[in-house]
Enzyme design. Structure first.
Site, PDB file in Angstrom:
ATOM      1  N   ASN A 183      47.134  42.609  45.305  1.00 59.07           N
ATOM      2  CA  ASN A 183      46.427  42.009  44.543  1.00 59.07           C
ATOM      3  C   ASN A 183      44.904  42.038  44.860  1.00 59.07           C
ATOM      4  OD1 ASN A 183      47.485  39.613  43.257  1.00 59.07           O
ATOM      5  ND2 ASN A 183      48.402  39.854  44.831  1.00 59.07           N
ATOM      6  N   GLU A 184      44.470  43.266  44.221  1.00 60.20           N
ATOM      7  CA  GLU A 184      42.720  43.621  44.422  1.00 60.20           C
ATOM      8  C   GLU A 184      41.815  42.753  44.420  1.00 60.20           C
ATOM      9  OE1 GLU A 184      41.920  47.085  43.354  1.00 60.20           O
ATOM     10  OE2 GLU A 184      44.105  47.218  45.019  1.00 60.20           O
ATOM     11  N   PRO A 185      40.475  43.471  44.817  1.00 63.92           N
ATOM     12  CA  PRO A 185      39.659  42.591  44.655  1.00 63.92           C
ATOM     13  C   PRO A 185      39.698  41.419  43.450  1.00 63.92           C
ATOM     14  CG  PRO A 185      39.185  43.995  46.280  1.00 63.92           C
ATOM     15  CD  PRO A 185      40.410  44.497  45.415  1.00 63.92           C
ATOM     16  N   SER A 187      40.830  39.186  42.264  1.00 62.32           N
ATOM     17  CA  SER A 187      41.659  38.657  41.376  1.00 62.32           C
ATOM     18  C   SER A 187      41.668  36.795  42.547  1.00 62.32           C
ATOM     19  CB  SER A 187      42.979  38.970  42.336  1.00 62.32           C
ATOM     20  OG  SER A 187      43.713  39.849  42.684  1.00 62.32           O
ATOM     21  N   ALA A 202      43.277  51.462  47.876  1.00 59.46           N
ATOM     22  CA  ALA A 202      44.378  50.541  47.044  1.00 59.46           C
ATOM     23  C   ALA A 202      45.558  51.556  47.118  1.00 59.46           C
ATOM     24  CB  ALA A 202      44.599  50.108  46.836  1.00 59.46           C
TER      25      ALA A 202
END
Length: 663
Positions: A183-185, A187, A202
């Site tokens: 879950n990337e920034p 999300s 990531a």
């Protein structure tokens, strides 16, 4: 033989009550800035064992209830110690995983059917293949399905979790951007399982755990934040100083989609489990005077006074009693009697770290100097993990040592061959071919045949293909040539330049072999031959690919072995640790700081630029896109600026060192 001495490097001895409070009242006091439960352990192995205790307890409880224990598991490298401990308990203590159901937290997308370079394959390699879990109880997102089927696939994955009764324990690592699972920034807190484009930072982190030079696919199918938050218990792990900043943001910062891990603050049973290094930026560790009465050591006093200068914008000698009282440092006034006395003490401590004679100044009073005056000149070995870390990290100091008459040796510990691009090989092969045509003998078929073979390999090489041994050898030669050129520029004789080519590095992939006794033996032979009075080693143990730590462990193990064998030269040898392009020593830990003039800084830059293969396409730059020479200069400028702001001497740039004292 101890191959992990770097784990015992403790710059600031943290009192146990700050990370292992004796009771609930103490815990409440020291964690007042923390917004979720955080357990700090002296060593990663202790933290991993604590998590394993909880998982074992949950598994056995479910076994007694004749129910399944549902685990959601990540595959980051920080989870490896936990998996190692669980495997040990299975083999040695009979812990059964027969009632466990595992859901893989994320999978790369797209993947080719049958590929071994997958997140699930990593999880199998580290845990699942070594315990008695049934294959039909292992579930993972599928990275091989058609893209138009992903949405339905994710819905079914969520339904399967629900059908199993929900997740009992979610065990996850944390990325440098605060990502959990994938879950990337950006999300959302309620996000469900879905496909997501993986960011550059990531992907770099995933590459390190991928175990291959094959590129990580651009997307992942991941459990959503909402899916993770639905777990009954969550453990988030991190080890090492490279995660200290993001752990501080996660534990003490506001909830934000810029740092998805902060969503765990909303969970009533989420636990952050870290070692002291990863907890180093938490208030109770870095600024303990803000949460409790302190045991004031010299380093803690220095740290507090420097912090007070930054809070007030004043140099040390202008701090007042009011400044101390208004900022929670009245204890220091009681300790020293007045601000003036405390100021003078710390000012002198810091002033004595500055020296233009890193090898010691001959015929000088060395009472307050970082290095002793005698013997002079000194025999010195500078260990460089890669063939450019010496000039990146301590190029100014290295040049001073040579100019001041010391007998300086540089030992390059690894070949650095995987950090050379194919275009460099092509360029050098063109030169060799042209040289052979102009000056070679027509009957010399070996060069022509090898040239054609390598040219054919490079023309057919696909992204992610592993280099042949010939290609790796050429890449190693390129870096050797650059290192020799830089050493010649710094007036280091060719016979004082040593290429150790430690075997652990020669895996041909990003993931290296374990550092072993054969690596230590190579270092040991060099040390025993030179018998140095000074040793310089890499102290930046947070480098993103781990080579620096292994190289330093090899040196420290060799020193330890020499001491055990009664080597007398160690009685008159000091060991200094430098840091590279990722971070600088905290000022409270600096024990020697070497200033550079503008001309000396320029000479350092030229030394770094001799490593041409690393100028435009060096890997592992992380989220910082500055090249290493730029990072080094900015770091050296910043150190000098900090000394200046504190009211000390004003220099163009400075390189900092910490002394390593063998245990």
């Amino acid at each position: 033989m101890n191959l992990n001495l770097s784990s015992q490097i403790v710059l600031n001895k943290i009192p146990q009550e700050y990370y292992h409070p004796r009771n609930a009242i103490e815990r409440s006091e020291i964690t007042r800035y923390e917004k979720m439960e955080t357990d700090i352990f002296a060593r990663a192995e202790e933290g991993a064992a604590s998590i394993a205790d909880h998982i074992e307890q949950a598994i056995r409880q479910r076994q007694r209830e004749q129910q399944s224990c549902v685990l959601a598991l990540g595959t980051g490298l920080s989870l490896t110690p936990v998996y190692t401990e669980l495997v040990r308990r299975h083999r040695e203590e009979g812990l059964s995983f027969s009632n466990v159901v595992v859901f893989n937290a994320y999978e790369y997308f797209p993947l080719q059917p049958g590929t071994q370079q997958s997140s699930l394959a990593q999880l199998r390699h580290r845990l699942l293949d070594h315990v008695d879990i049934a294959p039909d109880r292992i579930f993972s997102p599928d990275g091989t399905i058609p893209q138009d089927s992903i949405q339905e696939h994710c819905r079914q994955y969520e339904q399967r979790i629900s059908d199993c009764g929900g997740i009992d324990i979610a065990l996850l690592g944390i990325g440098r951007m605060g990502n959990i699972a994938a879950n990337e920034p950006g999300s959302t807190q309620t996000s469900a399982s879905r496909i997501i484009l993986t960011g550059a930072t990531a992907r770099e982190e995933m590459t390190l755990s991928f175990g291959s030079s094959e590129p990580v696919p651009p997307c992942t199918v991941t459990m959503g934040v909402g899916t993770i938050l639905a777990a009954r218990t969550i453990f988030l792990t991190a080890w090492g100083e490279e995660k200290a900043d993001i752990i501080r943001q996660t534990v003490e910062g506001p909830i934000s989609d810029n740092v998805p891990a902060t969503y765990l603050q909303t969970h009533n049973n989420a636990h952050v489990v870290v070692d002291i290094a990863a907890a180093a930026r938490l208030t109770r560790i870095v600024h303990p005077w803000l949460v409790s009465s302190c045991r004031w050591t010299d380093k803690l006093v220095r740290s507090a006074v420097v912090w007070l200068c930054q809070q007030t914008g004043k140099p040390i000698l202008k701090l007042t009693n009011k400044d101390y009282n208004d900022n929670g440092l009245s204890e220091l006034l009681a300790r020293y009697g007045s601000a003036y006395n405390a100021n003078i003490k710390i000012f002198n401590d810091l002033q004595h770290t500055i020296t233009g004679w890193p090898g010691g100044k001959p015929d000088a009073d060395d009472t307050y100097r970082p290095e002793r005056a005698k013997p002079f000149p000194k025999r010195i070995v500078v260990f460089s993990p890669h063939p450019d870390d010496d000039v990146i990290s301590m190029g100014g100091t290295l040049r001073k040592l040579v100019q001041q008459g010391h007998d300086v040796h540089v030992a390059y510990e690894t070949s650095g061959n995987i950090a050379v691009g194919d275009e460099e090989v092509t360029r050098f092969m063109h030169f060799i071919n042209g040289f052979n045509q102009l000056f070679g003998h027509e009957a010399d078929e070996t060069i022509r045949d090898k040239y054609r073979e390598i040219k054919q390999f490079l023309q057919t090489k696909k992204e992610g293909d592993r280099d042949s041994r010939d290609i790796l050898t050429i890449k190693g030669l390129i870096r050797r040539g650059e290192a020799r050129t830089a050493c010649a520029y710094n007036h280091i004789p060719t016979d004082h330049v040593h290429f150790l080519d430690l075997p652990f590095y020669e895996s041909g992939t990003i993931e290296k072999l374990p550092m072993a006794e054969r690596d230590v033996a190579i270092v040991g032979r060099l040390l025993n031959a030179i018998q140095p009075h000074q040793i310089y080693v890499a102290g930046d143990l947070a480098d993103p690919h781990g080579t620096h730590r292994k190289c330093t462990d090899a040196v420290l193990a060799a020193i330890d072995e020499a001491r055990s064998a009664g080597a007398r030269w160690l009685d008159d040898c000091r060991i200094w640790m430098y840091r590279g392009a990722w971070a600088e020593w905290e000022i409270e830990n600096i024990e020697m700081c070497v200033p550079m003039s503008p001309e000396e800084l320029r000479a350092k830059r030229y030394s770094i630029l001799k490593h041409q293969s690393q100028m435009d396409s060096a890997p592992f730059l992380g989220k910082d896109d500055r090249l290493f020479w730029q990072r080094a200069e900015d770091r050296n400028h910043a150190t000098a600026e900090l000394y200046d702001q504190l009211g000390l001497a004003c220099y163009e740039a400075m390189e900092a060192f910490v002394e390593y004292k063998p245990i």
